[in-house]
Motif scaffolding. Sequence first.
Motif, PDB file in Angstrom:
ATOM      1  N   GLN A   1       0.786  -1.200  -0.080  1.00 54.80           N
ATOM      2  CA  GLN A   1      -0.129   0.056  -0.106  1.00 54.80           C
ATOM      3  C   GLN A   1       0.872   0.996   0.178  1.00 54.80           C
ATOM      4  OE1 GLN A   1      -2.696  -0.795   3.190  1.00 54.80           O
ATOM      5  NE2 GLN A   1      -4.233  -1.331   2.096  1.00 54.80           N
ATOM      6  N   SER A   2       1.949   1.158   0.664  1.00 52.12           N
ATOM      7  CA  SER A   2       2.757   2.354   0.973  1.00 52.12           C
ATOM      8  C   SER A   2       3.817   2.330  -0.134  1.00 52.12           C
ATOM      9  CB  SER A   2       3.470   2.574   2.162  1.00 52.12           C
ATOM     10  OG  SER A   2       2.458   2.004   3.327  1.00 52.12           O
ATOM     11  N   PHE A   3       4.327   1.629  -0.551  1.00 56.58           N
ATOM     12  CA  PHE A   3       5.262   1.039  -1.728  1.00 56.58           C
ATOM     13  C   PHE A   3       4.804   0.381  -2.903  1.00 56.58           C
ATOM     14  CE2 PHE A   3       7.013   1.569   2.608  1.00 56.58           C
ATOM     15  CZ  PHE A   3       7.760   2.478   2.530  1.00 56.58           C
ATOM     16  N   PRO A   4       4.088   1.057  -3.757  1.00 58.94           N
ATOM     17  CA  PRO A   4       3.548   0.439  -4.787  1.00 58.94           C
ATOM     18  C   PRO A   4       4.559  -0.153  -5.726  1.00 58.94           C
ATOM     19  CG  PRO A   4       2.880   2.857  -4.955  1.00 58.94           C
ATOM     20  CD  PRO A   4       3.476   2.584  -3.488  1.00 58.94           C
ATOM     21  N   SER A   5       5.851   0.444  -5.985  1.00 59.69           N
ATOM     22  CA  SER A   5       6.652  -0.164  -6.899  1.00 59.69           C
ATOM     23  C   SER A   5       7.409  -1.442  -6.260  1.00 59.69           C
ATOM     24  CB  SER A   5       7.934   0.921  -7.027  1.00 59.69           C
ATOM     25  OG  SER A   5       8.298   1.356  -5.837  1.00 59.69           O
ATOM     26  N   LEU A   6       7.247  -1.686  -5.072  1.00 56.19           N
ATOM     27  CA  LEU A   6       7.933  -2.629  -4.385  1.00 56.19           C
ATOM     28  C   LEU A   6       7.509  -4.254  -5.190  1.00 56.19           C
ATOM     29  CD1 LEU A   6      10.043  -2.853  -2.346  1.00 56.19           C
ATOM     30  CD2 LEU A   6       8.135  -3.242  -0.558  1.00 56.19           C
ATOM     31  N   LYS A   7       6.430  -4.209  -5.211  1.00 58.40           N
ATOM     32  CA  LYS A   7       5.859  -5.615  -5.838  1.00 58.40           C
ATOM     33  C   LYS A   7       6.659  -5.774  -7.296  1.00 58.40           C
ATOM     34  CE  LYS A   7       1.127  -7.666  -5.797  1.00 58.40           C
ATOM     35  NZ  LYS A   7       0.011  -7.232  -5.403  1.00 58.40           N
ATOM     36  N   THR A   8       6.758  -4.886  -8.205  1.00 63.58           N
ATOM     37  CA  THR A   8       7.471  -5.168  -9.547  1.00 63.58           C
ATOM     38  C   THR A   8       9.071  -5.682  -9.080  1.00 63.58           C
ATOM     39  OG1 THR A   8       6.124  -3.249 -10.237  1.00 63.58           O
ATOM     40  CG2 THR A   8       7.851  -4.179 -11.699  1.00 63.58           C
ATOM     41  N   VAL A   9       9.457  -4.831  -8.179  1.00 67.53           N
ATOM     42  CA  VAL A   9      10.975  -5.137  -8.005  1.00 67.53           C
ATOM     43  C   VAL A   9      11.101  -6.629  -7.375  1.00 67.53           C
ATOM     44  CG1 VAL A   9      12.773  -4.469  -6.162  1.00 67.53           C
ATOM     45  CG2 VAL A   9      11.428  -2.588  -7.170  1.00 67.53           C
ATOM     46  N   LYS A  10      10.217  -6.940  -6.572  1.00 70.73           N
ATOM     47  CA  LYS A  10      10.425  -8.483  -6.027  1.00 70.73           C
ATOM     48  C   LYS A  10      10.072  -9.289  -7.182  1.00 70.73           C
ATOM     49  CE  LYS A  10       8.311 -11.606  -2.662  1.00 70.73           C
ATOM     50  NZ  LYS A  10       7.290 -12.499  -3.408  1.00 70.73           N
ATOM     51  N   GLN A  11       9.331  -9.137  -8.013  1.00 74.19           N
ATOM     52  CA  GLN A  11       8.875 -10.039  -9.394  1.00 74.19           C
ATOM     53  C   GLN A  11      10.129 -10.117  -9.923  1.00 74.19           C
ATOM     54  OE1 GLN A  11       5.454  -8.189 -10.663  1.00 74.19           O
ATOM     55  NE2 GLN A  11       4.048  -9.488  -9.397  1.00 74.19           N
ATOM     56  N   GLU A  12      10.909  -9.015 -10.294  1.00 75.01           N
ATOM     57  CA  GLU A  12      12.016  -9.030 -11.031  1.00 75.01           C
ATOM     58  C   GLU A  12      13.234  -9.842 -10.271  1.00 75.01           C
ATOM     59  OE1 GLU A  12      11.348  -4.660 -12.867  1.00 75.01           O
ATOM     60  OE2 GLU A  12      13.102  -4.999 -11.472  1.00 75.01           O
ATOM     61  N   ILE A  13      13.365  -9.730  -8.947  1.00 75.71           N
ATOM     62  CA  ILE A  13      14.121 -10.412  -8.181  1.00 75.71           C
ATOM     63  C   ILE A  13      13.992 -11.849  -8.191  1.00 75.71           C
ATOM     64  CG2 ILE A  13      15.223 -10.997  -5.675  1.00 75.71           C
ATOM     65  CD1 ILE A  13      14.335  -7.941  -5.195  1.00 75.71           C
ATOM     66  N   GLU A  14      12.675 -12.276  -7.891  1.00 76.44           N
ATOM     67  CA  GLU A  14      12.196 -13.839  -8.209  1.00 76.44           C
ATOM     68  C   GLU A  14      12.654 -14.352  -9.452  1.00 76.44           C
ATOM     69  OE1 GLU A  14       8.221 -13.644  -6.563  1.00 76.44           O
ATOM     70  OE2 GLU A  14       8.939 -14.917  -4.926  1.00 76.44           O
ATOM     71  N   THR A  15      12.370 -13.652 -10.501  1.00 74.26           N
ATOM     72  CA  THR A  15      12.549 -14.183 -11.599  1.00 74.26           C
ATOM     73  C   THR A  15      14.130 -14.317 -12.104  1.00 74.26           C
ATOM     74  OG1 THR A  15      10.764 -12.962 -12.740  1.00 74.26           O
ATOM     75  CG2 THR A  15      12.410 -13.938 -14.326  1.00 74.26           C
ATOM     76  N   GLU A  16      14.768 -13.414 -11.488  1.00 74.54           N
ATOM     77  CA  GLU A  16      16.379 -13.456 -11.685  1.00 74.54           C
ATOM     78  C   GLU A  16      16.774 -14.727 -10.793  1.00 74.54           C
ATOM     79  OE1 GLU A  16      18.473 -10.195 -10.031  1.00 74.54           O
ATOM     80  OE2 GLU A  16      17.275  -8.732 -11.549  1.00 74.54           O
ATOM     81  N   ILE A  17      16.570 -14.932  -9.759  1.00 79.82           N
ATOM     82  CA  ILE A  17      16.798 -15.867  -8.880  1.00 79.82           C
ATOM     83  C   ILE A  17      16.405 -17.313  -9.452  1.00 79.82           C
ATOM     84  CG2 ILE A  17      16.627 -17.001  -6.735  1.00 79.82           C
ATOM     85  CD1 ILE A  17      17.320 -14.347  -5.421  1.00 79.82           C
ATOM     86  N   ARG A  18      15.446 -17.367  -9.839  1.00 85.11           N
ATOM     87  CA  ARG A  18      14.682 -18.334 -10.262  1.00 85.11           C
ATOM     88  C   ARG A  18      15.589 -18.985 -11.777  1.00 85.11           C
ATOM     89  NH1 ARG A  18       9.854 -17.881 -12.069  1.00 85.11           N
ATOM     90  NH2 ARG A  18       9.160 -16.738 -10.147  1.00 85.11           N
ATOM     91  N   GLU A  19      16.000 -17.980 -12.601  1.00 86.09           N
ATOM     92  CA  GLU A  19      16.695 -18.366 -13.602  1.00 86.09           C
ATOM     93  C   GLU A  19      17.802 -18.710 -13.483  1.00 86.09           C
ATOM     94  OE1 GLU A  19      15.655 -15.177 -16.418  1.00 86.09           O
ATOM     95  OE2 GLU A  19      13.954 -15.854 -16.810  1.00 86.09           O
ATOM     96  N   ALA A  20      18.505 -17.824 -12.425  1.00 86.43           N
ATOM     97  CA  ALA A  20      20.177 -18.079 -12.136  1.00 86.43           C
ATOM     98  C   ALA A  20      20.396 -19.238 -11.541  1.00 86.43           C
ATOM     99  CB  ALA A  20      20.714 -16.772 -11.562  1.00 86.43           C
ATOM    100  N   LYS A  21      19.371 -19.408 -10.322  1.00 85.20           N
ATOM    101  CA  LYS A  21      19.578 -20.741  -9.327  1.00 85.20           C
ATOM    102  C   LYS A  21      18.772 -21.838  -9.461  1.00 85.20           C
ATOM    103  CE  LYS A  21      23.148 -18.625  -7.059  1.00 85.20           C
ATOM    104  NZ  LYS A  21      24.175 -19.096  -6.654  1.00 85.20           N
ATOM    105  N   GLY A  22      17.708 -21.686  -9.868  1.00 88.12           N
ATOM    106  CA  GLY A  22      16.569 -22.709 -10.025  1.00 88.12           C
ATOM    107  C   GLY A  22      15.933 -23.171  -8.754  1.00 88.12           C
ATOM    108  N   TYR A  23      16.037 -22.064  -7.778  1.00 84.48           N
ATOM    109  CA  TYR A  23      15.176 -22.132  -6.413  1.00 84.48           C
ATOM    110  C   TYR A  23      14.437 -21.042  -6.414  1.00 84.48           C
ATOM    111  CZ  TYR A  23      19.530 -19.934  -4.581  1.00 84.48           C
ATOM    112  OH  TYR A  23      20.677 -19.116  -4.624  1.00 84.48           O
ATOM    113  N   THR A  24      13.324 -20.901  -5.323  1.00 78.34           N
ATOM    114  CA  THR A  24      12.671 -19.686  -5.157  1.00 78.34           C
ATOM    115  C   THR A  24      13.178 -18.971  -3.988  1.00 78.34           C
ATOM    116  OG1 THR A  24      11.206 -21.020  -3.546  1.00 78.34           O
ATOM    117  CG2 THR A  24      10.527 -20.808  -6.008  1.00 78.34           C
ATOM    118  N   LEU A  25      12.969 -17.717  -4.086  1.00 80.50           N
ATOM    119  CA  LEU A  25      13.447 -16.750  -2.950  1.00 80.50           C
ATOM    120  C   LEU A  25      13.237 -17.375  -1.427  1.00 80.50           C
ATOM    121  CD1 LEU A  25      12.415 -13.297  -3.573  1.00 80.50           C
ATOM    122  CD2 LEU A  25      14.464 -13.930  -2.720  1.00 80.50           C
ATOM    123  N   ASP A  26      11.885 -17.830  -1.113  1.00 83.61           N
ATOM    124  CA  ASP A  26      11.754 -17.994   0.173  1.00 83.61           C
ATOM    125  C   ASP A  26      12.383 -19.521   0.404  1.00 83.61           C
ATOM    126  OD1 ASP A  26       9.837 -19.437  -1.504  1.00 83.61           O
ATOM    127  OD2 ASP A  26       8.216 -19.230  -0.263  1.00 83.61           O
TER     128      ASP A  26
END
Length: 268
Positions: free
Chosen positions: A212-237
């Motif tokens: 709610q307070s930081f609307p851009s955060l969601k996009t940033v997280k999605q980018e991080i998730e995609t990066e990590i999944r592609e590079a490492k093959g695991y999910t962030l959590d």
Amino acid sequence: MDTALFGNPNTGKTSLFNQITGAYEYVGNWSGVTVDKKVGQIKDSSHSLIDLPGVYSLNPLSDDERVASMALLNEDADQILNIVNANQLERSLYLTVELLETNLPLVIVLNMVDLANKRGITINVERLGELLGVKSYSTVARKGKGCDEIVRLFKDEPLETAASFKIDYGPEIEAAISKVLIELGEHDNEKKRWVAVQYLLNNEIIQHTLDQSFPSLKTVKQEIETEIREAKGYTLDEEIHLRKTAFIGDVVAQVTETEGKRKELSLT
Ligand code: GDP
Ligand code: MG
Ligand code: K
């Protein structure tokens, strides 16, 4: 000063609460959920003790966990009394490290040491405290053993702030945390790392508040998730979870001594 009592279910929270609080207490409800809120006054002090529902982590899947997470987010308490089950140390410490990430003053009460001892397990409580950067005491809350010392802790005003606690999550996750912190800017400076880690762990309470307070955060997280999944093959959590459990496993190995093992060693 308000102190929140955190711990897994069935670790002796109610027993400890009753041992260290005086006659006066009140019971209400947490707003929005049908979870009891019990508050007592610590004996011979002006500190309030808030009994939180027993939880295994701060990542909310149930109303109980939601209450625990909300209490931290809403700053219902200034400091934490974390009761840890000596008989299930590894499992208990998962919540502990999540709590330590808030950097709130925290004290560990290692309860059920009698049960652990019966199984031939000895835990070095001082070493446990040293490794986590906090004070650590052992109790048998059912019998009141060690509880006077906990009461005494609250005599001299606030608990000591924990030496800044930090698990190293490795380069990829640390970069992700930094990105979230940049988005958050000056938000909630003390607890920022906790908030960032919980956000990446998909803690729905934190996500709801921050999105709610930081609307851009969601996009940033999605980018991080995609990066990590592609590079490492695991999910962030998954990766954060693995790093946490590896850290805890190391701590447990350093503080635990098992009778059986000692015998085994002396045979060889
Ligand atoms: P809570 O669910 O965390 O509030 O835990 P309770 O205080 O209700 O305790 C759960 C059970 O463990 C009860 O039967 C207590 O009497 C018992 N208990 C609490 N502390 C200890 C302890 O240090 N040693 C042993 N053996 N039992 C304990
Ligand atoms: Mg209870
Ligand atoms: K009481």
